[in-house]
Design an enzyme around this catalytic site. Structure first.
Site, PDB file in Angstrom:
ATOM      1  N   CYS A 131       0.931  -1.201  -0.080  1.00 49.97           N
ATOM      2  CA  CYS A 131       0.022   0.051   0.126  1.00 49.97           C
ATOM      3  C   CYS A 131       0.781   1.371  -0.023  1.00 49.97           C
ATOM      4  O   CYS A 131       1.111   1.527   1.256  1.00 49.97           O
ATOM      5  CB  CYS A 131      -0.901   0.187   1.322  1.00 49.97           C
ATOM      6  SG  CYS A 131      -1.976   1.327   1.351  1.00 49.97           S
ATOM      7  N   CYS A 134      -0.204   4.166   2.247  1.00 51.61           N
ATOM      8  CA  CYS A 134      -0.233   3.764   3.591  1.00 51.61           C
ATOM      9  C   CYS A 134       1.221   4.035   3.783  1.00 51.61           C
ATOM     10  O   CYS A 134       1.610   4.683   5.009  1.00 51.61           O
ATOM     11  CB  CYS A 134      -0.635   2.550   4.000  1.00 51.61           C
ATOM     12  SG  CYS A 134      -2.215   1.941   3.293  1.00 51.61           S
ATOM     13  N   ASP A 135       2.200   3.531   3.181  1.00 48.57           N
ATOM     14  CA  ASP A 135       3.659   3.572   3.485  1.00 48.57           C
ATOM     15  C   ASP A 135       4.692   4.277   2.800  1.00 48.57           C
ATOM     16  O   ASP A 135       5.759   4.288   3.169  1.00 48.57           O
ATOM     17  CB  ASP A 135       3.964   1.868   3.648  1.00 48.57           C
ATOM     18  CG  ASP A 135       3.257   1.243   4.300  1.00 48.57           C
ATOM     19  OD1 ASP A 135       2.530   1.629   5.465  1.00 48.57           O
ATOM     20  OD2 ASP A 135       2.968   0.128   4.069  1.00 48.57           O
TER      21      ASP A 135
END
Ligand code: NAP
Length: 313
Positions: A131, A134-135
């Site tokens: 992701c 997300c990261d």
């Protein structure tokens, strides 16, 4: 007889549980043996509103769970193994039990596909991710690799150019599957380069990722490639195996829903990634869980009112 069974315990299922419990629907959540959904596999979550300093994925899911339990949701860490939505009440089975329910919310999510190669699991959250949203921000000025040749891979690669010093897309073939516009955007980007006809055989590094072992599928040669992050974007699999033949699914296996909460079976609702090919975020899943619970509440109200009327006449 249950009034509402929620299958799944990621952000969608547990938000539905909070709303349903607060509406006195006394929901039963079949949370799954591996409860909590995809956030249980993430490290820090920085984009969930309300946590300005970020929060670890598993901690966030424990908070969701505590909040649902505080209002009386009953949560069992068991998998639903089969359903029968062809008759009423609906039937939901687990390995040891069979439940009957007036309504059901399906929130079983989707699972990101992994490469299943050595080093991948060990370095999850230490360089390996599925992701970018997300990261990505953890890899500022780092060498980033994206695996995949579809729209997701192009989207992830383009997004990651905001952070990485370089973004290399590694694809197992010589041509992209992505739509023309996405492919053109990615190939035209100065920070993105491509390695074609190549697969990743191993993720290297300990305790954090430092590189990848690559194999050219045409000539069979292998080499090590230095990189700090690997984003795997080879698609998701919706967790819908037990709903085949029970609910309408689209060609990719996601549950069909005309409005994002209803299904082809009146009284069975859907929430979260199991119906979302596009956004796949914790916050969007939570929002849809809220909607599904409110729609289930309306459905039960009408159903139970109709039964009362029948008794009176
Ligand atoms: P996808 O279109 O199925 O593409 C998956 C890619 O991963 C393919 O290039 C495939 O290679 C590769 N792949 C699969 N398994 C692999 C493996 N084990 N090792 C290496 N590579 C592997 O999936 P997606 O990109 O997630 O897209 C899913 C759907 O959502 C598509 O319909 C897409 O158009 C849509 N989508 C749209 C947007 C957008 O429009 N902005 C964004 C994201 C997704 P091959 O090409 O060789 O099969």
């Amino acid at each position: 007889m249950e009034r509402l069974i929620i299958i799944g315990s990621g952000p969608a299922g547990l938000t539905a549980a909070v709303y349903a419990a607060r509406a006195n629907l006394d929901p039963l959540v079949l949370a799954g043996g591996l409860y909590g959904g995809q956030l249980m596999l993430t490290t820090e979550v920085e984009n969930y509103p309300g946590f300005p300093d970020g929060i670890m994925g598993p901690d966030l899911m424990m908070k969701f769970r505590e909040q649902a339990e505080r209002f009386g949701a009953r949560i069992e860490n068991v998998d639903a193994t089969s359903v029968d939505f062809s008759k009423r009440p609906f039937v939901v089975r687990t390995a040891d039990n069979q439940y009957e329910a007036k309504s059901v919310i399906v929130a079983t999510g989707a699972s990101a596909r992994w490469l299943n190669i050595p080093g991948e699991e060990k370095l999850r959250g230490r360089g390996v991710s599925t992701c970018a949203t997300c990261d990505g921000a953890f890899f500022r000025e780092k060498r980033i690799v994206v695996v995949g040749g579809g729209d997701s891979a192009m989207e992830e690669a383009l997004f990651l150019t905001r952070f990485g010093s370089s973004v290399t897309v590694i694809h197992r073939r010589g041509g992209l599957r992505a739509s023309k516009i996405m492919a053109e955007r990615a190939t035209a980007h100065e920070k993105i380069d491509f390695i074609w006809d190549t697969v990743v055989e191993e993720v290297l590094g300990d305790p954090v990722m430092t590189g990848l072992r690559l194999r050219n599928v045409i000539d069979g040669t292998t080499r090590d490639f230095a990189a700090d992050a690997l984003f795997i974007a080879i698609g998701h699999t919706p967790n819908t195996a037990i709903f085949e033949g029970q609910l309408d699914l689209d060609e990719a296996g996601y549950i069909d829903s005309p409005d994002g909460t209803s299904t082809n079976v009146d009284g069975v609702f859907v929430a979260g990634d199991v119906n979302d090919i596009r956004y796949k975020q914790a916050i969007t899943a939570a929002g849809s869980g809220c909607k599904a619970a409110m729609d289930a509440e309306k459905y039960l109200e009408a159903l139970e009112f109709a039964v009362k009327e029948e008794v009176h006449t």
